[in-house]
Write an enzyme that holds these catalytic residues in place. Sequence first.
Site, mmCIF file in Angstrom:
data_model
loop_
_atom_site.group_PDB
_atom_site.id
_atom_site.type_symbol
_atom_site.label_atom_id
_atom_site.label_comp_id
_atom_site.label_asym_id
_atom_site.label_seq_id
_atom_site.Cartn_x
_atom_site.Cartn_y
_atom_site.Cartn_z
ATOM 1 C CE LYS A 4 -3.263 -26.371 -0.511
ATOM 2 N NZ LYS A 4 -3.384 -25.565 -1.727
ATOM 3 C CG ASN A 51 -8.871 -20.025 -4.924
ATOM 4 O OD1 ASN A 51 -7.997 -20.423 -5.703
ATOM 5 N ND2 ASN A 51 -9.038 -20.525 -3.722
ATOM 6 C CD GLU A 68 -3.855 -22.004 2.747
ATOM 7 O OE1 GLU A 68 -4.679 -21.087 2.953
ATOM 8 O OE2 GLU A 68 -3.920 -22.771 1.776
ATOM 9 C CD GLU A 72 -11.549 -18.900 -2.097
ATOM 10 O OE1 GLU A 72 -10.645 -18.890 -1.251
ATOM 11 O OE2 GLU A 72 -12.027 -19.945 -2.573
ATOM 12 C CE LYS A 108 -8.073 -20.070 2.035
ATOM 13 N NZ LYS A 108 -7.276 -21.008 1.258
ATOM 14 C CD GLU A 118 -8.228 -16.407 -1.740
ATOM 15 O OE1 GLU A 118 -9.059 -15.531 -1.439
ATOM 16 O OE2 GLU A 118 -8.478 -17.627 -1.632
ATOM 17 C CB SER A 119 -4.783 -20.659 -5.633
ATOM 18 O OG SER A 119 -5.616 -20.942 -4.554
HETATM 19 O O1 LIG Z 1 -5.736 -26.575 -3.024
HETATM 20 C C1 LIG Z 1 -6.655 -27.271 -3.504
HETATM 21 O O2 LIG Z 1 -6.442 -28.327 -4.136
HETATM 22 C C2 LIG Z 1 -8.092 -26.891 -3.321
HETATM 23 C C3 LIG Z 1 -9.071 -27.667 -3.893
HETATM 24 C C4 LIG Z 1 -10.399 -27.343 -3.712
HETATM 25 C C5 LIG Z 1 -10.772 -26.257 -2.964
HETATM 26 C C6 LIG Z 1 -9.789 -25.450 -2.379
HETATM 27 C C7 LIG Z 1 -8.464 -25.761 -2.556
HETATM 28 N N1 LIG Z 1 -7.471 -25.014 -1.969
HETATM 29 C C8 LIG Z 1 -7.705 -24.053 -0.958
HETATM 30 C C9 LIG Z 1 -6.996 -22.806 -1.211
HETATM 31 O O3 LIG Z 1 -7.636 -21.809 -1.367
HETATM 32 C C10 LIG Z 1 -5.507 -22.824 -1.290
HETATM 33 O O4 LIG Z 1 -5.020 -23.653 -0.271
HETATM 34 C C11 LIG Z 1 -4.816 -21.486 -1.135
HETATM 35 O O5 LIG Z 1 -5.352 -20.519 -1.962
HETATM 36 C C12 LIG Z 1 -3.320 -21.649 -1.429
HETATM 37 O O6 LIG Z 1 -3.146 -22.183 -2.720
HETATM 38 P P1 LIG Z 1 -1.708 -22.683 -3.209
HETATM 39 O O7 LIG Z 1 -0.732 -21.574 -2.975
HETATM 40 O O8 LIG Z 1 -1.885 -22.976 -4.668
HETATM 41 O O9 LIG Z 1 -1.365 -23.874 -2.412
#
Ligand SMILES: O=C(O)c1ccccc1NCC(=O)[C@H](O)[C@H](O)COP(=O)(O)O
Length: 263
Positions: free
Chosen positions: A53, A183, A51, A162, A113, A215-216
């Site tokens: 970001k 997520n 991503e 998601e 996204k 994810e995340s």
């Molecule tokens: O990333 C956030 O803080 C967030 C808050 C509220 C809604 C969505 C959010 N993130 C979007 C995503 O889904 C993430 O950017 C993506 O899954 C990657 O996550 P990460 O690897 O933890 O940066």
Amino acid sequence: MTILDDILHVKRIEVKQLLLDKQIVSCETIVQRPSLFSALKESARLEVIAEMKRASPSKGTIAGETDPVAQAKVYEKAGVACISVLTDETFFKGSMTDLEAVAKVVKTPLLCKDFIIHEVQIDRAQQAGASVILLIVAALDDEKLLRLYRYAASIGLEVLVEVHDVNELERALVIDAKIIGVNNRNLRTFEVDLARTEEVAKHFPFHEDRIFISESGIRNSADAERVAATGAAAVLVGETLMRSNDAASAIQSLQIMKVGELS
Ligand SMILES: O=C(O)c1ccccc1NCC(=O)[C@H](O)[C@H](O)COP(=O)(O)O
């Protein structure tokens, strides 16, 4: 009120503006990209959706000045299955301009996204060069979820649906979603917990022709191994790659062989 409520409030305003913009027209797939579904289905390793970001509601600025084109080239060279570009401006400091710039330089599947609540956003994503869009079950009622899913498919886009829990998984299955991501981030507390992936995986119909993604909150190979053990085909990773001085190596450390594929 959760952050999602705040985001959706802004999205409703953006949709009104997009509907006034006569430049946004529905168009049959402009950019031909490989299928994300096929790439994930056929792979013997855990794949990475990398991503772009810049910032997030939970972390503030992550990598505000990053050049999306340079970052995307690193991702593609490292062999990611898909590049995700956060296009929300208000909460993530992304933009459609980022997506358009990335679309011009990479051939991989490309995920827009954003927080999609209307067809006009899907048209805009496709116009910018995306081949995959995100639909967040928590942001949509059943009727709208189905309508937007079918609309995206009808114009040749793939959809990552998601979910956050088993109830949302059931809603995703009702619309026959083929690519489903869990997520791991709690939208109320922002806490990330890979146990969410483990919990949803227990109810995921792996015997059907569907893809399961985590994810995340994926930070290292131990996390990758943990979610790969659930049956995940891919991880979607933002912050870890954006903060890394060597994103290519970070990606490599996540591209582990899937359980059962080791010989
Ligand atoms: O990333 C956030 O803080 C967030 C808050 C509220 C809604 C969505 C959010 N993130 C979007 C995503 O889904 C993430 O950017 C993506 O899954 C990657 O996550 P990460 O690897 O933890 O940066």
